[in-house]
Design a protein around this motif. Structure first.
Motif, short mmCIF file in Angstrom:
data_model
loop_
_atom_site.label_atom_id
_atom_site.label_comp_id
_atom_site.label_asym_id
_atom_site.label_seq_id
_atom_site.Cartn_x
_atom_site.Cartn_y
_atom_site.Cartn_z
N ILE A 10 0.22 12.15 -6.98
CA ILE A 10 -1.17 12.32 -6.57
C ILE A 10 -2.04 12.79 -7.74
CG2 ILE A 10 -0.84 14.69 -5.72
CD1 ILE A 10 -2.83 13.93 -3.43
N TYR A 37 0.83 -1.21 0.00
CA TYR A 37 0.00 0.00 0.00
C TYR A 37 0.86 1.26 0.00
CZ TYR A 37 -3.26 3.59 1.36
OH TYR A 37 -3.99 4.75 1.38
N VAL A 81 -6.22 8.41 0.20
CA VAL A 81 -5.30 7.29 -0.06
C VAL A 81 -3.85 7.76 -0.10
CG1 VAL A 81 -6.99 5.85 -1.24
CG2 VAL A 81 -5.59 7.45 -2.58
N ASN A 82 -3.65 9.00 -0.57
CA ASN A 82 -2.28 9.50 -0.66
C ASN A 82 -1.73 9.85 0.72
OD1 ASN A 82 -0.35 12.07 -1.11
ND2 ASN A 82 -0.19 10.63 -2.82
N THR A 118 3.52 6.90 -6.48
CA THR A 118 2.90 7.43 -7.70
C THR A 118 2.41 8.85 -7.42
OG1 THR A 118 0.80 6.41 -7.01
CG2 THR A 118 2.14 5.17 -8.57
N GLN A 162 -3.08 9.77 -9.41
CA GLN A 162 -4.06 9.07 -8.57
C GLN A 162 -5.46 9.66 -8.75
OE1 GLN A 162 -2.35 9.35 -4.65
NE2 GLN A 162 -0.62 8.05 -5.21
N VAL A 163 -5.55 11.00 -8.74
CA VAL A 163 -6.88 11.61 -8.83
C VAL A 163 -7.45 11.46 -10.24
CG1 VAL A 163 -6.30 14.01 -9.43
CG2 VAL A 163 -8.28 13.53 -7.96
N ALA A 180 -8.65 10.87 -3.24
CA ALA A 180 -7.23 10.95 -3.61
C ALA A 180 -6.39 11.42 -2.43
CB ALA A 180 -7.05 11.89 -4.81
N PHE A 193 1.06 4.04 -3.15
CA PHE A 193 0.46 5.37 -3.07
C PHE A 193 1.47 6.46 -2.72
CE2 PHE A 193 -3.23 2.63 -2.84
CZ PHE A 193 -4.05 3.25 -3.77
N PHE A 233 -6.84 8.91 -12.16
CA PHE A 233 -7.24 7.51 -12.20
C PHE A 233 -8.61 7.32 -11.55
CE2 PHE A 233 -7.46 3.25 -10.44
CZ PHE A 233 -7.05 2.46 -11.49
N ILE A 234 -8.77 7.96 -10.39
CA ILE A 234 -10.04 7.81 -9.67
C ILE A 234 -11.19 8.47 -10.43
CG2 ILE A 234 -11.31 8.45 -7.56
CD1 ILE A 234 -8.58 8.26 -6.07
#
Lengths: 252, 223
Positions: B71, B62, B102-103, B69, B74-75, B99, B66, B77-78
């Motif tokens: 952020i 985890y 999880v970050n 990668t 990540q956002v 985001a 996170f 992707f979400i």
């Protein structure tokens, strides 16, 4: 067999290894209620490890160990027995290990409340009585860091006694203290011994050992090299290792 | 051609009413995300120090994923990626909060791990020797001390996450930067508006710093 002759600690053929190091080698040791046993030996001889096995802070690999009629198994496999033993066996550490975020009084009342289920009022009143007994009643609301080393160690003693233990372990209780504070801690321990507490003490204070101990055990390289009443062990040591150890520590 | 650099104060002040609506969004995303991230962090931080290997490795994975990668990825992707999987769109606000959660959760789990591991072994030994269970020792002795040591690092993470929300202008959530962009599109006063946007971030983070310093001082007063 009645309760007074039944040993409170029975250790048979106990062995402990740290990797390839054989720390405890076939230790046989019985301690009866009311007895004061002092363990001496060079640093690294295994004396601290030995008493830490009694309350399960160290695991052992083989042998039998019964403490207060609960059996501890090798490799620490006996959580329930362990829990029970720890509520009946108190310990005082070299570095005091007081809880720095709690006041002196809260240090003493925490375990009776959480483990014994005492009400806050009961825990406080018995806590204050214990602090009074070790001479720190007036410091109850302070935090440990505001106390001297000697005072901290006396709080640690009161904290352990608050659980009303049947056996007290002392792991070099004065080794981290400034010389002028050793006396006050030894006085408190002397008092406890007089009241009949069963005690196992690892210490370098030979004068104290001679005065308080019913039995002195000399450990050398993980084995009990010699044991006996203090006069005998200190005045006429039989084992050559005991003689040379005593010659070294008693010189100054 | 002559270029003049002139800072237009009236344009700067005039932008304020247009930027202010972004502040609640920025606060909501950052504090909503951090609150969830705090629990994620405690969860994985404690897994990470478990004696059981099969509990440790999910926490390691985890954190690596996170923390390793960006952020922004990540956002994106979400917000754009996950809906393809789920078959329904995700609200931009929810995506932003997720985001941050999880970050920051990945960083906070490392803070938790470090904080708990920094407590001397003697503390748990003393607790256990008094008959406290491992859970009680953790709850009454280890955690309160560890948490105090974690406060500065948690504050640091909070400030970083607040600033990270500025990236979420790309998914159209109406936070501070987004409000600035919208306003600039009609006035072309980028210098003044971004200056004011920066000041507003500074006001938020500075307030947080002051609160944290007070919290730290109070936490240490006990010892």
């Amino acid at each position: 067999m009645n309760d007074t002759t039944q040993p409170i600690v029975r250790m048979q053929q106990l062995n402990k290894h740290f990797g390839s190091l054989h720390v405890l080698n076939n230790i046989d040791l019985d301690i009866v209620p009311g007895e004061v046993v002092v363990i001496i030996g060079a640093s690294g001889s295994g004396k601290s490890t030995l008493i830490r096995c009694i309350n399960g802070l160290e695991e052992f690999q083989s042998g039998n160990l019964v403490v207060d009629s609960s059996e501890l198994l090798p490799y620490g496999k006996s959580t329930q027995a362990l829990q029970k033993i720890r509520t009946e066996v108190g310990m005082v550490f070299q570095q005091f290990n007081l809880f720095p975020h709690l006041s002196v009084l809260d240090n003493v009342t925490l375990a009776p409340m959480k483990v014994r289920g005492l009400s806050r009022d009961d825990a406080i009143s018995s806590g204050k009585r214990l602090l009074d007994r070790v001479g720190i009643a007036d410091q109850a609301d302070k935090y440990p860091s505001h106390l001297s080393g000697g005072q901290q160690q006396r709080v640690a003693l009161a904290r352990a006694l608050a659980m009303e233990p049947r056996l007290m372990l002392f792991d070099e209780p004065t080794s981290a203290l400034d010389p002028e504070m050793i006396g006050e801690v030894l006085d408190a321990m002397r008092e406890l011994a007089k009241e009949g507490m069963t005690m196992v003490i690892v210490t370098h204070e030979m004068g104290f050992a001679r005065e308080v101990a019913d039995r002195v055990i000399f450990i050398h390289k993980g084995e009990i090299a010699e044991q006996g009443p203090p006069e005998k062990l200190f005045d006429t040591p039989q084992h050559e290792r005991t003689q040379s150890f005593l010659a070294r520590v008693l010189k100054h | 051609m002559e270029v003049t650099f002139q800072f237009d104060w009236s344009a700067a002040f005039g932008s304020i009413p247009h930027l202010l609506p972004g502040i609640p969004w920025t606060l909501l995303i950052s504090f909503g995300g951090l609150a969830i991230g705090f629990f994620i962090g405690i969860f994985f931080g404690l897994l990470r120090i478990s004696p059981l290997r099969w509990l440790r490795w999910p926490a390691i994975v985890y954190v690596e994923v996170f923390r390793g990668t960006p952020i922004l990825v990540q956002v994106l992707f979400i917000f754009y990626g996950l809906p393809q999987l789920l078959g329904s769109p995700i609200n931009a606000l929810v995506a932003g909060i997720a985001a941050i959660a999880v970050n920051s959760g990945a960083y906070i789990s490392e803070i938790v791990r470090g904080g708990v591991q920094s407590i001397e072994r003697g503390q748990s030994e003393a607790s256990l020797s008094l008959g406290l269970s491992r859970t009680q020792a953790f709850r009454y002795v280890i955690w309160p001390q560890a948490f105090r040591r974690m406060i500065p690092a948690l504050g640091n993470q909070g400030i970083i996450s607040i600033k990270d929300t500025s990236l979420f202008s790309v998914i159209g959530v109406g936070e501070l930067v987004r409000q600035g962009q919208i306003y600039i599109a009609t006035t072309f006063t980028a210098l003044e508006v971004y200056f004011m946007v920066a000041l507003m971030y500074l006001a938020i983070t500075w307030t947080l710093s002051i609160l944290l310093r007070q919290l730290e001082r109070r936490g240490l007063a006990g010892q």
